[in-house]
Scaffold this motif. Structure first.
Motif, PDB file in Angstrom:
ATOM      1  N   SER A   1      -5.413   1.429  -4.490  1.00 22.63           N
ATOM      2  CA  SER A   1      -5.834  -0.202  -3.826  1.00 22.63           C
ATOM      3  C   SER A   1      -4.637  -0.726  -3.338  1.00 22.63           C
ATOM      4  O   SER A   1      -3.462  -0.697  -3.916  1.00 22.63           O
ATOM      5  CB  SER A   1      -6.489  -0.879  -4.813  1.00 22.63           C
ATOM      6  N   CYS A   2      -4.796  -1.754  -2.461  1.00 23.07           N
ATOM      7  CA  CYS A   2      -3.755  -2.480  -1.815  1.00 23.07           C
ATOM      8  C   CYS A   2      -3.522  -3.611  -2.543  1.00 23.07           C
ATOM      9  O   CYS A   2      -4.312  -4.587  -2.480  1.00 23.07           O
ATOM     10  CB  CYS A   2      -3.763  -2.512  -0.371  1.00 23.07           C
TER      11      CYS A   2
ATOM     12  N   THR B   1      -7.741   7.180  -4.945  1.00 22.22           N
ATOM     13  CA  THR B   1      -7.626   6.089  -3.866  1.00 22.22           C
ATOM     14  C   THR B   1      -6.677   4.922  -4.654  1.00 22.22           C
ATOM     15  O   THR B   1      -6.823   4.454  -5.762  1.00 22.22           O
ATOM     16  CB  THR B   1      -8.936   5.458  -3.509  1.00 22.22           C
TER      17      THR B   1
ATOM     18  N   SER C   1     -12.615   5.042  -0.081  1.00 20.46           N
ATOM     19  CA  SER C   1     -11.813   6.110   0.403  1.00 20.46           C
ATOM     20  C   SER C   1     -12.737   6.999   1.164  1.00 20.46           C
ATOM     21  O   SER C   1     -13.989   7.489   0.652  1.00 20.46           O
ATOM     22  CB  SER C   1     -11.080   6.656  -0.507  1.00 20.46           C
TER      23      SER C   1
ATOM     24  N   TYR D   1      -6.546   3.294   1.773  1.00 21.09           N
ATOM     25  CA  TYR D   1      -7.852   3.209   2.734  1.00 21.09           C
ATOM     26  C   TYR D   1      -8.332   1.852   2.793  1.00 21.09           C
ATOM     27  O   TYR D   1      -8.525   1.373   1.407  1.00 21.09           O
ATOM     28  CB  TYR D   1      -8.922   4.023   2.688  1.00 21.09           C
ATOM     29  N   ASP D   2      -8.083   0.725   3.450  1.00 21.38           N
ATOM     30  CA  ASP D   2      -8.488  -0.488   3.505  1.00 21.38           C
ATOM     31  C   ASP D   2      -9.050  -0.778   4.912  1.00 21.38           C
ATOM     32  O   ASP D   2      -8.074  -0.689   5.884  1.00 21.38           O
ATOM     33  CB  ASP D   2      -7.310  -1.234   2.950  1.00 21.38           C
ATOM     34  N   TYR D   3     -10.160  -1.493   5.185  1.00 23.43           N
ATOM     35  CA  TYR D   3     -10.503  -1.852   6.260  1.00 23.43           C
ATOM     36  C   TYR D   3     -11.056  -3.116   6.474  1.00 23.43           C
ATOM     37  O   TYR D   3     -12.071  -3.223   5.435  1.00 23.43           O
ATOM     38  CB  TYR D   3     -11.614  -0.773   7.105  1.00 23.43           C
ATOM     39  N   SER D   4     -10.842  -3.973   7.216  1.00 24.21           N
ATOM     40  CA  SER D   4     -11.585  -5.044   7.403  1.00 24.21           C
ATOM     41  C   SER D   4     -11.881  -5.789   8.862  1.00 24.21           C
ATOM     42  O   SER D   4     -10.878  -5.266   9.773  1.00 24.21           O
ATOM     43  CB  SER D   4     -11.115  -6.329   6.338  1.00 24.21           C
TER      44      SER D   4
ATOM     45  N   GLU E   1     -15.810  -5.815   5.141  1.00 22.76           N
ATOM     46  CA  GLU E   1     -14.925  -5.222   4.368  1.00 22.76           C
ATOM     47  C   GLU E   1     -15.082  -3.783   3.877  1.00 22.76           C
ATOM     48  O   GLU E   1     -16.115  -3.782   3.253  1.00 22.76           O
ATOM     49  CB  GLU E   1     -14.112  -6.102   3.382  1.00 22.76           C
TER      50      GLU E   1
ATOM     51  N   ASP F   1     -12.935  -0.593   1.320  1.00 21.77           N
ATOM     52  CA  ASP F   1     -11.957  -0.148   0.722  1.00 21.77           C
ATOM     53  C   ASP F   1     -12.152   1.096  -0.068  1.00 21.77           C
ATOM     54  O   ASP F   1     -11.215   1.522  -0.896  1.00 21.77           O
ATOM     55  CB  ASP F   1     -10.935  -1.142  -0.128  1.00 21.77           C
TER      56      ASP F   1
ATOM     57  N   CYS G   1       0.858  -1.178  -0.030  1.00 22.27           N
ATOM     58  CA  CYS G   1      -0.118   0.120   0.057  1.00 22.27           C
ATOM     59  C   CYS G   1       0.865   1.234   0.005  1.00 22.27           C
ATOM     60  O   CYS G   1       0.579   2.149  -0.586  1.00 22.27           O
ATOM     61  CB  CYS G   1      -1.081  -0.081   1.010  1.00 22.27           C
TER      62      CYS G   1
END
Length: 143
Positions: A142-143, A140, A133, A110-113, A129, A131, A32
């Motif tokens: 991406s990872c 944005t 932004s 930005y990535d959340y899980s 999950e 992702d 990321c």
């Protein structure tokens, strides 16, 4: 301040730092964020947080870098929550293009899980999950 008070405060700070349950290392990498991050492991047996802080945008001025963090919380062998948030910088690039639109070289990371394995077999939604932004106006990454 009296010498005895200063000595007591100094001793208290040294003991606090020496016994803190945080271990730090450097040179963590990420898909990321460009550059290297600083690794912190918080906690011990049982629950813990693996944290990587990226400051390479300040360490590599003008070049590719990132400012943000990656955190992963787990209990035992189960990953519970992961968050990647910050800003990636692609470097200055051509000076005229950078000066006309400096924000074009930045992107939001930005990535959340979240995963709750204790509810996996109950039929209840046990993971989430996101992702997208939370910031508009910037690309944005991406990872």
């Amino acid at each position: 301040m009296h010498a005895a008070t200063r000595a007591s405060l100094t001793l208290a700070v040294i003991l606090t730092v020496a016994t803190a349950p945080v271990a730090a290392a450097t040179a963590a990498t990420s898909p990321c964020f460009p550059g290297e991050g600083h690794q912190f492991d918080i906690g011990g047996e049982g629950a813990g947080i693996d944290l990587v802080v990226f400051l390479s945008v300040f360490e590599n001025l003008g070049g590719e870098g990132g400012f943000g963090m990656e955190a992963s919380g787990s209990v035992g062998n189960d990953s519970i929550v992961q968050l990647r948030a910050g800003v990636a910088f692609d470097g200055v690039g051509p000076a005229a293009a950078f000066l006309s639109n400096p924000f074009s070289r930045f992107s939001v990371v930005y990535d959340y899980s979240m995963n709750l394995p204790m509810f996996a077999d109950s039929g209840v939604e046990s993971s989430y999950e996101d992702d997208g932004s939370p910031v508009s106006g910037l690309e944005t990454k991406s990872c």
